[in-house]
Design an enzyme around this catalytic site. Sequence first.
Site, PDB file in Angstrom:
ATOM      1  N   LYS A  14       0.833  -1.212   0.000  1.00 22.01           N
ATOM      2  CA  LYS A  14       0.000   0.000   0.000  1.00 22.01           C
ATOM      3  C   LYS A  14       0.867   1.262   0.000  1.00 22.01           C
ATOM      4  O   LYS A  14       0.610   2.192  -0.772  1.00 22.01           O
ATOM      5  CB  LYS A  14      -0.899   0.000   1.252  1.00 22.01           C
ATOM      6  CG  LYS A  14      -1.556   1.342   1.524  1.00 22.01           C
ATOM      7  CD  LYS A  14      -2.311   1.370   2.831  1.00 22.01           C
ATOM      8  CE  LYS A  14      -1.506   1.610   4.065  1.00 22.01           C
ATOM      9  NZ  LYS A  14      -1.365   2.981   4.567  1.00 22.01           N
ATOM     10  N   ASN A  15       1.882   1.291   0.862  1.00 18.92           N
ATOM     11  CA  ASN A  15       2.647   2.533   1.014  1.00 18.92           C
ATOM     12  C   ASN A  15       3.623   2.784  -0.135  1.00 18.92           C
ATOM     13  O   ASN A  15       4.217   3.863  -0.214  1.00 18.92           O
ATOM     14  CB  ASN A  15       3.344   2.569   2.378  1.00 18.92           C
ATOM     15  CG  ASN A  15       2.324   2.768   3.503  1.00 18.92           C
ATOM     16  OD1 ASN A  15       1.173   3.140   3.240  1.00 18.92           O
ATOM     17  ND2 ASN A  15       2.720   2.505   4.731  1.00 18.92           N
TER      18      ASN A  15
ATOM     19  N   CYS B 237      -4.327   7.851   9.757  1.00 18.76           N
ATOM     20  CA  CYS B 237      -4.585   7.287  11.082  1.00 18.76           C
ATOM     21  C   CYS B 237      -4.146   8.266  12.167  1.00 18.76           C
ATOM     22  O   CYS B 237      -3.122   8.941  12.032  1.00 18.76           O
ATOM     23  CB  CYS B 237      -3.838   5.961  11.234  1.00 18.76           C
ATOM     24  SG  CYS B 237      -4.588   4.622  10.306  1.00 18.76           S
TER      25      CYS B 237
ATOM     26  N   ARG C 136       1.917  14.077  13.385  1.00 11.90           N
ATOM     27  CA  ARG C 136       2.098  13.936  11.941  1.00 11.90           C
ATOM     28  C   ARG C 136       2.276  15.278  11.214  1.00 11.90           C
ATOM     29  O   ARG C 136       1.489  15.654  10.342  1.00 11.90           O
ATOM     30  CB  ARG C 136       0.957  13.105  11.329  1.00 11.90           C
ATOM     31  CG  ARG C 136       0.726  11.815  12.076  1.00 11.90           C
ATOM     32  CD  ARG C 136      -0.108  10.819  11.323  1.00 11.90           C
ATOM     33  NE  ARG C 136       0.618  10.140  10.253  1.00 11.90           N
ATOM     34  CZ  ARG C 136       0.126   9.167   9.515  1.00 11.90           C
ATOM     35  NH1 ARG C 136      -1.110   8.755   9.725  1.00 11.90           N
ATOM     36  NH2 ARG C 136       0.835   8.599   8.567  1.00 11.90           N
TER      37      ARG C 136
ATOM     38  N   ASP D  19       4.849   0.493  12.032  1.00 15.36           N
ATOM     39  CA  ASP D  19       3.610  -0.120  11.535  1.00 15.36           C
ATOM     40  C   ASP D  19       3.443  -1.574  11.998  1.00 15.36           C
ATOM     41  O   ASP D  19       2.410  -2.191  11.744  1.00 15.36           O
ATOM     42  CB  ASP D  19       3.564  -0.068  10.000  1.00 15.36           C
ATOM     43  CG  ASP D  19       3.410   1.356   9.486  1.00 15.36           C
ATOM     44  OD1 ASP D  19       3.124   2.253  10.301  1.00 15.36           O
ATOM     45  OD2 ASP D  19       3.586   1.565   8.273  1.00 15.36           O
TER      46      ASP D  19
ATOM     47  N   ARG E  24      -8.589  -0.006   5.086  1.00 16.97           N
ATOM     48  CA  ARG E  24      -7.722   1.004   4.450  1.00 16.97           C
ATOM     49  C   ARG E  24      -6.452   0.388   3.897  1.00 16.97           C
ATOM     50  O   ARG E  24      -5.885   0.894   2.940  1.00 16.97           O
ATOM     51  CB  ARG E  24      -7.300   2.052   5.488  1.00 16.97           C
ATOM     52  CG  ARG E  24      -8.398   2.941   5.943  1.00 16.97           C
ATOM     53  CD  ARG E  24      -7.899   3.855   7.016  1.00 16.97           C
ATOM     54  NE  ARG E  24      -7.191   4.942   6.378  1.00 16.97           N
ATOM     55  CZ  ARG E  24      -7.191   6.190   6.829  1.00 16.97           C
ATOM     56  NH1 ARG E  24      -7.829   6.488   7.923  1.00 16.97           N
ATOM     57  NH2 ARG E  24      -6.549   7.129   6.195  1.00 16.97           N
TER      58      ARG E  24
END
Length: 430
Positions: A22-23, A117, A122, A305, A397
Amino acid sequence: MEQYAIKGGNPLVGEVEIGGAKNAALPILAASIMTDETVYIENMPDVQDTNVLLKAMRNIGVMLDRNSRHSVTINAGQINSFVVDDDHIRKIRAGYYLLGALLGKYKHAEVALPGGCDIGCRAIDQHLKGFRALGADVRIEYGLIKAHAEKLKGAHIYMDCVSVGATINVMMAAALAEGQTVIENAAKEPHVVDLANFLNSMGASIKGAGTDVIRIKGVSRLHGTEYAIIPDQIEAGTFMFAAAVTRGDITVKNVIPKHLESISAKLIEIGCEIKESDDCMRVVASKRLKPTHVKTLPYPGFPTDMQPQIAVALALSKGTSIVTDTIFENRFKYVDELIRMGASIKVEGTTAIIDGVENYTGATICAPDLRAGAALVIAGLSADGFTVVDDIHYIARGYEDFHLKLQSLGAQIELVNSDRDLQKFKLKIG
Ligand code: EPZ
């Protein structure tokens, strides 16, 4: 509202195919608008975040053809807006990759401030600092980040902290700037390298990705390409820890073992057996886990993660463990939920002190974010009795078919939509 209903207690056994990262997919999809020619992407994960980004791209005039569930053809020759803002894009993090991509190609972009999230503050100051160093005027107005430049000029940029997002964003903009850009203290994650490889396959000149100094020689244009996204390191790690937590035997297929080194090292330390081949890793957990200490760090350190997943394992180990998250300051929100299931954990700042218990007991719990949600599901799969996980939209997600993949490993888990479904599940499983 969708929930996962789980009956725990089965060791998970079997093989599971890992999807595209995903990233890596998110910046690669965004970067594919940096050419007027056609780009073909394979091994794209079919998860909520990539689908939201694709929709935002379609909204600004990008032509998308989903050839199959995991491949897409993209043509951005007819973009009709440089403003990216909708209810969905505001909720994900990666919308801001369109800022670097649009600024690089068109020297103008207006993109909604990112969501993602809720795991800490962030900040995005390093993204803005990087764009400004390249010559862009950047402001935040009316909930949008607006960036504009007459032309972008290469620069020497020292990142004040190691940031995946800022490294990626600056790399994209610099790929089409005039002259050379050097990013010092760059992030080294596999997805940073994958984006550099993707941009190079479009004609960019990027060297050093995967080290902490990235050198980018700006080119005047990028061309079309065909590219396959790397496997998802975190999805793989999550299933590897599912083996550890349920005392199972799981082989993750289609992985790059090098990307999983910090994860497999910790699994070995806590008493699991790991068997590695070219593109598979097998994790066997036959006895009670041992405690350990973990500190999350930028790659190649242990990933933030994977922090909730390892904590869920350590909370069942024989002894006391310490887990420190050095990347995000608010990534322990799942601890209260795990305590409902019988865990003994105390959080002090960014450190969790975990006293292992023999087993979890089922409870009704809430997923507070993506990775913690997946970790709590795994806790439920090892717990005595029934567990119900709420707010599972977070899990969608970033995990494709999470419960279906778990079912294929023998998990008793179902997606339910109502109390009636839940009762039916309980009656069926008994
Ligand atoms: C990426 O987030 C990932 N998201 C996250 O994955 C991952 O947890 C994180 O990198 C760390 O590996 C995506 O790739 C879409 P950062 P990102 O910029 O880019 C500080 C998941 O579960 N910082 O590397 O937002 C920041 O506050 C998600 O898949 C600044 O101070 O992370 C944090 O403490 C969750 N200023 C640290 O750096 C900045 O300008 C690392 O953040 C940027 C970051």
